[in-house]
Design an enzyme around this catalytic site. Sequence first.
Site, PDB file in Angstrom:
ATOM      1  CG  ASP A   1      71.955  17.030  15.603  1.00 30.47           C
ATOM      2  OD1 ASP A   1      70.716  17.058  15.668  1.00 30.47           O
ATOM      3  OD2 ASP A   1      72.693  17.709  16.338  1.00 30.47           O
TER       4      ASP A   1
ATOM      5  CG  HIS B   1      70.143  15.962  20.720  1.00 29.78           C
ATOM      6  ND1 HIS B   1      70.781  15.188  19.775  1.00 29.78           N
ATOM      7  CD2 HIS B   1      69.848  17.128  20.086  1.00 29.78           C
ATOM      8  CE1 HIS B   1      70.881  15.851  18.645  1.00 29.78           C
ATOM      9  NE2 HIS B   1      70.308  17.038  18.803  1.00 29.78           N
TER      10      HIS B   1
ATOM     11  NE  ARG C   1      68.162  25.832  26.012  1.00 35.80           N
ATOM     12  CZ  ARG C   1      68.354  24.975  25.030  1.00 35.80           C
ATOM     13  NH1 ARG C   1      67.360  24.648  24.233  1.00 35.80           N
ATOM     14  NH2 ARG C   1      69.539  24.437  24.829  1.00 35.80           N
TER      15      ARG C   1
ATOM     16  CG  HIS D   1      66.613  15.427  16.695  1.00 38.08           C
ATOM     17  ND1 HIS D   1      66.153  16.254  17.690  1.00 38.08           N
ATOM     18  CD2 HIS D   1      67.738  16.035  16.215  1.00 38.08           C
ATOM     19  CE1 HIS D   1      66.933  17.305  17.802  1.00 38.08           C
ATOM     20  NE2 HIS D   1      67.926  17.197  16.921  1.00 38.08           N
TER      21      HIS D   1
END
Length: 420
Positions: free
Chosen positions: A290, A345, A355, A288
């Site tokens: 941002d 990203h 993570r 996607h």
Amino acid sequence: IPSVFTVSLFQYRSLSNFFLNTPFGPYASSSCNFSALSITIKVLLPSFLALSLFIYIINSLSESVKSLVFHLVYCSWCCWKLLMVASPNPIRAEKVQPIELPVINLSAERSEVSNLIVKACEEYGFFKVINHGVSEDIIAQMEEEGLNFFTKPLSEKQRAGPASPFGYGCKNIGFRGDIGEVEYLLLDTNPLCISQISNNISNDPKKFSSSVSGYIHAVRDLACEILDLMAEGLWVHDSSVFSRMIRDGESDSLFRLNHYPPIPCKDGETSPSSFHGHRSNKVGFGEHTDPQILTILRSNGVGGLQISLRDGVWVPVPPDPTAFCVNVGDVLQAMTNGRFVSVRHRALTNYDKSRMSMAYFGAPPLHAWVTAPAELVTSHKPLLYRPFTWGEYKGASYSLRLGDSRLDLFRKDNINEQVA
Ligand SMILES: C=C1C[C@]23C[C@@]1(O)CC[C@H]2[C@@]12CC[C@H](O)[C@@](C)(C(=O)O1)[C@H]2[C@@H]3C(=O)O
Ligand SMILES: O=C(O)CCC(=O)C(=O)O
Ligand SMILES: [Fe+2]
């Protein structure tokens, strides 16, 4: 048969998507809290209906047609099995190119820094900053609060959910059926909202709230400094034209904590350790851009973030505890008249490590108009996007899927201009 299969698959998907958009959706779609009701609605009920219909139709056919149908079904099943075995895991089949991404030392000489930032935003839409001035204590406190939350039992975390849009979410991203191997806390950056929601998040809400507010304050200052450097590097006369929007008390900025639990390899899968140096497994947060102006992102020293430079080529971003990752959002692409790129990203999970990432999304107030400053519009580079308010853009974003290219809808040369 194929058309019946396609139709029922389509209906099955629509049914699941419809269900996802109900208040039960966030609970039903996540395998970490997959309820009996959702299994019945999503799997058993459609399978039972399809099977009954199939048996009924077969019984009403003559012997020769029956045998033809059985052969067709058997052949389709064999082809499907063959395809499933032959087709590689989509993530493993993708091209990954480990290249050096720009690392910018913010304590270097100002005009040099601003030129490097502009170059990075034009080439990659992404860079890392070091010597950023955000105190280690502030970062450590925020990380501790985040990990404290994610290690809680699911039933406790759900008290902070569902994310509609703020609060705790598990696997569901947005409201259009996007799913990932991620759980998250999505927060408004307004201090009052933070202190209210903290009561549902932490046993020590004051501590949680002050850690979040402290962190947001520090990264907002960092974002403003970077935005001023960008304006200077672009020779825009009003150097706070970008930062003013996120400094505004009504700014619609967000803060997000993402947690990607480890996903072990299934038996029979080859060890992923050799996979481009990153022990990756599943998509945690799908591809996607941002929508906002600028994102300031960091992780707990575990890899998984990748950026897409060209279609299909992914560049892994190695973890770096001393740095912040900065990426251009859609609004900044529009405000620079397309000079900066809002980079696509995604985040992958690891097979053995968990993570956590923390992202600050700097956004304008809802009513603020987004357009490029005069210096960036010339006869050679006419205005690329029609002016729009952030509220309008946000509305368009939430009506689309995670991976959709929303900014294209606002291009002046878009003949379809659906969002006029
Ligand atoms: C599917 C969606 C989730 C998202 C809103 C959207 O409709 C499209 C953009 C998504 C995104 C990506 C960046 C941020 O993580 C986020 C909070 C945002 O502002 O836009 C998410 C949205 C979300 O998860 O709600
Ligand atoms: O977890 C990450 O590194 C990326 C998360 C992200 O892209 C987002 O929250 O928008
Ligand atoms: Fe993102």
